[in-house]
Scaffold this active site. Structure first.
Site, short mmCIF file in Angstrom:
data_model
loop_
_atom_site.label_atom_id
_atom_site.label_comp_id
_atom_site.label_asym_id
_atom_site.label_seq_id
_atom_site.Cartn_x
_atom_site.Cartn_y
_atom_site.Cartn_z
CD GLU A 427 -3.01 -1.20 2.18
OE1 GLU A 427 -2.93 -0.36 3.11
OE2 GLU A 427 -3.94 -2.02 2.11
CD GLU A 504 -3.88 -6.10 3.70
OE1 GLU A 504 -2.66 -6.01 3.48
OE2 GLU A 504 -4.51 -5.25 4.36
#
Length: 811
Positions: A427, A504
């Site tokens: 991220e 994820e």
């Protein structure tokens, strides 16, 4: 093989990233010993006299490492770590060790190796600075030889650990020398600290050609002749093969290439993690072994395919994964092999076969266990690059340290059979913006990985739109999405025919033993990722029905349906396998631990654990919930997870409440029942034959304490643990589902209580206390063996209940 990886992706059927290799684990140099014992510790500012042997400062205490000082502190609403960091403070800590080396060792080189220190470590020997390392997750070593004293003279090793500037992490980091420390010695010639690098170009016709590249370091090259011998042993210790090369020591580093051909190799896999052993030895002309390095070796092949997913040894294999942070619950981040092993055992029984080390390089012991137990690993390096996520995080050190840290990470871990891909960023903020800095950084990181290893690199992206700077640069050979489950089917239309991994997923929220009805009403808490929670439960719980999730995520069943449906999804990593300290979404203080786990912080499975077990394993599963203690007449939703059956029938006090079958792609069945006390029984059948039965009974008042140990036989190595589950039961032996009795522990024998927990995300009790309240009928106590053999007795007491005792044996 790098040229092969650089080929572009020509069609949907093209097999990508054919990686056929042998890799190693458990790598250990020949002269290595633990340096964990007999340290002193001080928390706070001190003076430079700490470097002197005559130092007599007050407030120091004796301990062994690994050690996490933050887990010993009280939870603190005002902690600068915030609840994201677990509401546990960091600070400035000092470690000091006094040791001597015999005069006979004076001719050797001596290195000190730290597997991890969080964070900003400075290491001194006898007042001399050996080095600094900002990264709290990277192992490092220093040559102590120039500053050592021998004979009766004392050596003073001091480690300064600065974890004072907060926040520097988005989760609980821990503080201190929280991984193992080693003393490594050599006699002038030694094999590289990472050991040999082992690969194979292919496994064909029942043979595997093992290529071994071994860097040998010579302190004083003088042209002497040596032999490098490689010996291969099977899992039973029988020597199978041997190869040796002569070489002349004319340079400080000699790189030697050797081959071994294994016939009918036993292949390593998640189902059969078979490990060979290679012993590498440097031998002088007098036939004396100068250095040796022992490694464990797994032979396996794998590749990723854009349409069909992941293949292991030619077999389509879904990566049934979970993300795991590095804390060990009540033990904090202080590494313990048995504690990691217990976590992996629980996950393995659920059907998990893959781990993502979120979001940092793991402890070496985790990868060793993954090699041994059969877990495939996404090995992650960074949670941020040059742009920050918190004020004092790794972005401050990025420019100076990222290349060295990534190189050390890959060199250390590249030989594990469990490792199948490298995540170089999670991220990352550089996904966004009008500049090209993110693509430039990514290209550099991927090239570093390619230079050192052929396994593919990936980034975990929480931006899937076409303006993602990292994905549109088309640099990584794998595409990784975090969340965005509604777009998993369209990944190829956005980014072309590349293999796809859900790096994820899910972020569902659950409190073990808490249930919000009606169960078919989904709660998205909070409303948005950047907004505070405006709803929620007053007792800071989340429903365990799998009907509560974050707005960026999904319920477990929503994710799992898609993962099972689409072949092109090579793997999925659920956020998370276990609850962890920190990030208590969706609640603020007094919540201090996450709600994301399939298993709670104490290691007790939540109900959704059995959803995965019913989908990911072949063992018969039938799990019904919730508990059966409610208000008469209350409408209660009863769920069942099951497999290997085509129907489930539910009975209340012997009366059938009907048969349910999974409809369409549903993964559970449900009955809406008017509560009456008694016995709830479920029966699963296939073609009319009973497959399994499950029973829940209304519990009475607490009447007894039950103790159950995961292991009753311990080893006297100071690190072996027994995890003892404490259950509050009624007079009939039923678990009392809402019991919250305060349980106090006493111990007899040469052992200590090192942690207590109950899985509650909001408990303010210390993990290091000698008591714990039960939470929904359960709590946990962790006992560690010390130095002596013999009997250990743990007694648990609670007001109004007879005490309970369990015996353990230390061998």
């Amino acid at each position: 093989m790098s040229n092969y990886l650089n080929k572009r992706y020509r069609s949907a059927g093209l097999i990508l990233f054919m990686l056929l290799m042998v890799v190693i684990s458990y790598g250990q140099p020949g002269s290595r010993r633990t340096f964990n014992n007999d340290w002193q510790f001080y928390l706070g500012q001190t003076d430079e006299s700490v470097h002197h042997a005559t130092f007599k400062g007050e407030g120091w205490r004796n301990l062994s490492v690994p050690h996490d000082w933050s887990i010993e502190l009280p939870f603190d609403k005002e902690s600068p770590t915030g609840t994201g960091g677990g509401a546990l403070r960091g600070g400035l800590g000092w470690y000091r060790k006094v040791f001597v080396l015999p005069e006979a060792d004076k001719h050797k080189k001596h290195f000190i190796r730290f597997d991890g220190v969080y964070m900003n470590s400075e290491v001194y020997l006898n007042g001399h600075l050996l080095g600094v390392r900002p990264n709290g997750y990277i192992g490092f070593s220093y040559d102590m030889s120039p500053y050592l004293q021998y004979g009766q003279q004392k050596n003073i090793l001091v480690v300064k650990v600065n974890n004072d500037k907060q926040p520097n992490s988005r989760w609980y980091s821990g503080s201190g020398i929280y991984r193992n420390v080693w003393l490594e010695s050599s006699s002038g010639i030694r094999i590289s600290e990472w050991g040999p690098y082992i690969t194979t170009p292919g496994i064909r016709a029942g043979k595997a050609v093992i290529k071994i590249e071994t860097p040998v370091h010579i302190d004083k090259p003088a042209g002497a002749i040596y032999r490098l011998r490689q010996r291969l042993f099977d899992a039973k210790g029988v020597q199978l093969l041997q190869s040796q090369n002569k070489f002349r020591a004319t340079e400080t580093t000699v790189n030697l290439q050797q081959e071994l051909t294994v016939t009918r190799p036993v292949l390593w896999s998640d189902e059969n993690p078979y490990l060979y052993k290679i012993v590498s030895e440097v031998i002088d002309d007098n036939n004396k072994i100068m250095d040796s390095y022992t490694t464990r070796t797994g032979i396996r092949s794998f590749y990723f395919d854009a349409d069909k997913g992941f293949f292991l040894n030619g077999k389509a294999t879904k990566l049934r994964g979970v993300c795991m942070h590095h804390d060990l619950g009540a033990l904090g981040t202080a590494i313990n092999t048995r504690a990691i092993e217990r976590q992996l055992e629980i996950l393995k029984a659920m059907g998990c076969n893959s781990i993502r080390t979120s979001h940092n390089p793991p402890a070496p012991e985790l990868l060793d266990l993954c090699d041994k137990m059969g877990f495939l690993v996404m090995d992650e390096a960074f949670d941020m690059w040059a742009k920050k996520k918190t004020d004092y995080d790794y972005h401050l050190y990025w420019d100076q340290w990222h290349e060295r840290d990534l190189r050390d990470h890959v060199l250390r871990d590249r030989n594990h059979p469990s490792v199948i891909m490298w995540s170089v960023g999670n991220e990352i903020i550089e996904q966004w913006g009008k500049d090209s800095s993110g693509a430039v950084i990514l290209d550099k990181l991927v090239n570093i990985v390619k230079e050192l290893d052929d396994r593919p690199a990936i980034t975990a992206n929480n931006e899937i739109n076409t303006y993602n700077n990292l994905l549109k640069a088309n640099i990584t050979p794998l595409i990784g999405y975090n969340y965005s489950h509604k777009y998993w089917d369209s990944v190829h239309s956005r980014w072309g025919k590349k293999p796809f991994i859900v790096t994820e997923s899910t972020s569902a929220l659950q409190t073990r033993g808490s249930y919000d009805m009606p169960s078919d009403s989904i709660r998205r808490w909070p409303e948005a990722w950047d907004k505070p929670l405006t709803t929620g439960n007053t007792d800071t719980t989340c429903s365990a029905y799998d009907n509560c999730a974050t707005p960026w995520g999904s319920t477990h069943e929503e994710s799992l349906k898609l993962f099972q449906k689409y072949d092109h999804i090579g793997g999925m990593y659920v956020w998370t396998g276990f609850d962890y300290i920190g990030e208590p979404t969706p609640y603020p203080w007094p919540a201090r631990s996450s709600y994301f786990g399939i298993v709670d912080l104490a290691g007790f499975p939540k109900d959704v654990y059995y959803l995965y077990q019913s989908t990911w394993t072949s063992q018969p599963v039938l799990h019904i919930f919730p508990h059966w203690n409610w208000t008469p007449g209350q409408t209660v939703d009863v769920w069942a997870y099951y497999n290997q059956a085509d129907e489930v029938e539910l009975y209340l006090n012997g009366q059938s409440l009907g048969i349910r079958k999974k409809q369409n792609d549903a993964m559970h069945v449900v009955w809406r029942v008017s509560y009456r006390p008694g016995i709830l029984k479920a029966v699963s059948r296939k073609n009319g034959k009973i497959i399994k039965e499950a029973l829940i009974q209304t519990a009475g008042e607490p009447a007894a304490i039950s103790l159950s140990a995961d292991r009753k036989q311990l080893q006297k190595n100071k690190n072996d643990l027994s995890f003892i589950t404490v259950t509050i039961k009624d007079k009939k032996g039923n678990t009392v589902p809402l019991a919250d009795n305060l349980v106090t522990f006493t111990l007899q024998g040469d052992a200590e209580i090192v942690g207590v927990d109950n899985g509650s995300q909001t408990s303010m009790e210390s993990f290091k206390a000698l008591h714990r309240k039960a939470f929904h009928g359960k709590c946990l106590v962790i006992v560690k063996a010390k130095n002596k053999t013999g009997l250990i007795k743990l007694t648990a007491s609670a007001a109004g209940l007879p005490p309970a005792t369990i015996e353990l044996q230390v061998q």
